[in-house]
Write a protein that holds these residues in place. Structure first.
Motif, mmCIF file in Angstrom:
data_model
loop_
_atom_site.group_PDB
_atom_site.id
_atom_site.type_symbol
_atom_site.label_atom_id
_atom_site.label_comp_id
_atom_site.label_asym_id
_atom_site.label_seq_id
_atom_site.Cartn_x
_atom_site.Cartn_y
_atom_site.Cartn_z
ATOM 1 N N LYS A 89 0.809 -1.192 -0.003
ATOM 2 C CA LYS A 89 0.088 0.099 0.017
ATOM 3 C C LYS A 89 0.660 1.237 0.081
ATOM 4 O O LYS A 89 0.541 2.322 -0.651
ATOM 5 C CB LYS A 89 -0.971 -0.197 1.307
ATOM 6 N N SER A 90 1.913 1.201 0.638
ATOM 7 C CA SER A 90 2.633 2.368 0.731
ATOM 8 C C SER A 90 3.802 2.734 -0.613
ATOM 9 O O SER A 90 3.521 4.149 -0.908
ATOM 10 C CB SER A 90 3.776 2.566 2.005
ATOM 11 N N THR A 93 0.901 4.187 -2.975
ATOM 12 C CA THR A 93 0.694 5.546 -2.720
ATOM 13 C C THR A 93 1.639 6.350 -3.233
ATOM 14 O O THR A 93 1.530 7.403 -3.699
ATOM 15 C CB THR A 93 0.347 5.835 -1.252
ATOM 16 N N SER A 94 2.852 6.188 -2.950
ATOM 17 C CA SER A 94 4.086 6.802 -3.267
ATOM 18 C C SER A 94 4.150 7.098 -4.898
ATOM 19 O O SER A 94 4.494 7.900 -5.326
ATOM 20 C CB SER A 94 5.471 6.237 -2.846
ATOM 21 N N ALA A 96 1.571 6.865 -6.792
ATOM 22 C CA ALA A 96 0.715 7.789 -7.275
ATOM 23 C C ALA A 96 1.031 9.503 -7.210
ATOM 24 O O ALA A 96 0.893 10.345 -8.196
ATOM 25 C CB ALA A 96 -0.598 7.959 -6.520
ATOM 26 N N GLU A 97 1.707 9.460 -6.101
ATOM 27 C CA GLU A 97 2.276 10.974 -5.644
ATOM 28 C C GLU A 97 3.515 11.268 -6.732
ATOM 29 O O GLU A 97 3.626 12.593 -7.154
ATOM 30 C CB GLU A 97 3.057 10.870 -4.315
ATOM 31 N N HIS A 117 -6.339 -1.729 -3.107
ATOM 32 C CA HIS A 117 -5.866 -0.436 -2.724
ATOM 33 C C HIS A 117 -5.920 0.602 -4.023
ATOM 34 O O HIS A 117 -5.440 -0.032 -4.978
ATOM 35 C CB HIS A 117 -4.518 -0.564 -2.043
ATOM 36 N N ARG A 118 -6.163 1.812 -3.609
ATOM 37 C CA ARG A 118 -6.033 2.625 -4.962
ATOM 38 C C ARG A 118 -5.538 3.971 -4.124
ATOM 39 O O ARG A 118 -5.777 4.414 -3.254
ATOM 40 C CB ARG A 118 -7.258 2.889 -5.603
ATOM 41 N N ALA A 119 -4.730 4.754 -5.140
ATOM 42 C CA ALA A 119 -4.152 5.874 -4.581
ATOM 43 C C ALA A 119 -4.396 7.000 -5.814
ATOM 44 O O ALA A 119 -4.106 6.797 -7.199
ATOM 45 C CB ALA A 119 -2.825 5.862 -4.101
ATOM 46 N N HIS A 120 -4.644 8.233 -5.336
ATOM 47 C CA HIS A 120 -4.778 9.232 -6.333
ATOM 48 C C HIS A 120 -3.928 10.160 -6.266
ATOM 49 O O HIS A 120 -3.443 10.868 -5.239
ATOM 50 C CB HIS A 120 -6.393 9.851 -6.252
#
Length: 255
Positions: A89-90, A93-94, A96-97, A117-120
């Motif tokens: 997950k981390s 997220t990274s 996506a950033e 998990h999904r990250a924007h």
């Protein structure tokens, strides 16, 4: 195709879950509206719904019923029990950033893909997908990345069970063509989704392979076709994803 274990199913349990699925599909429904879908009397359906409401799995709002948030507790528990989710997950997220786009983690269960998990990122587009959603594997980059690393007989079982429905004009609906594509995915190390599930959306995906050469899931970057062109679509994003996948795979091995 009918489930080969359907003869062993408890009918009332199956009906309960079918009612929940119907409420999810309709967003909400009255007893009368559900009667049109089930071969049950109004009184029987009312008993099912009242039981689900009493146990807090559905919510009654006037004459309508809808899925309750207690199911979110079950889903959240299931997700946190997935070791891949905790490890990846981390990194998702990274990514996506870094890219500014939408990033995803998907696993296969019962022949469907489940978003864990999904990250924007800052420029990420909104899509119809959400955490916990089930999707077909044949029409997504994530699904193709997973299918490419499953045994051929397992892929055939999945296709026999769920079929190959078309979502867009770019969806592969021919089994021979799909297997040719999966061979290419294995050779390249990544899968490309060119508007196969959602019109106007492209996706690049790579598998997560454990130390036993088993596919545990897949990760992806998704975005509009206008931003996913040429080098960015076919070189930059595949390389970024492969680097992230490498980190996740090492953490799976040594965590």
């Amino acid at each position: 195709m009918a489930d080969s274990q359907s003869s062993n199913c408890v009918k009332t349990a199956r009906t309960t879950f079918q009612i929940l699925e119907a409420l999810k599909r309709k967003n909400e429904a009255t007893v009368t509206e559900l009667t049109e879908e089930f071969d049950l009397s109004k009184s029987s359906l009312h008993n099912y719904l009242n039981t689900l409401a009493k146990d807090e799995y559905v919510v009654k709002d006037g004459k309508s019923y809808r899925v309750g948030l207690k199911l979110l507790d079950l889903g959240g528990h299931a997700r946190h029990k997935q070791r891949l989710y905790e490890i990846a997950k981390s990194e998702i997220t990274s990514l996506a950033e870094e890219t500014g786009e939408l990033t995803n983690l998907l696993v296969e269960e019962h022949g469907k893909g489940i978003y864990l998990h999904r990250a924007h990122g800052a420029d990420a587009v909104k899509t119809d997908s959400y955490i916990g959603q089930e999707v077909y594997l044949h029409n997504t980059g994530l699904g193709n990345a997973i299918l490419a690393h499953l045994p051929r007989e397992r892929v055939n079982e999945i296709l026999d069970r769920h079929g190959m429905p078309a979502s867009t004009e770019n969806t592969i609906t021919n089994r021979t063509e799909l297997f040719e594509n999966l061979d290419q995915v294995r050779e390249n190390g990544y899968a490309l989704d060119d508007e196969a599930r959602v019109k106007g959306l492209r996706c690049v995906a790579v598998p997560i392979i454990n130390n036993n050469d088993e596919v545990e899931g897949a990760i992806s970057v998704s975005g509009p076709t206008s931003r996913f062109q040429d080098e960015r679509f076919r070189e930059i994003f595949p390389e970024k994803l492969q680097n992230v996948a490498n980190v996740i795979e090492l953490n799976i091995t040594y965590t």
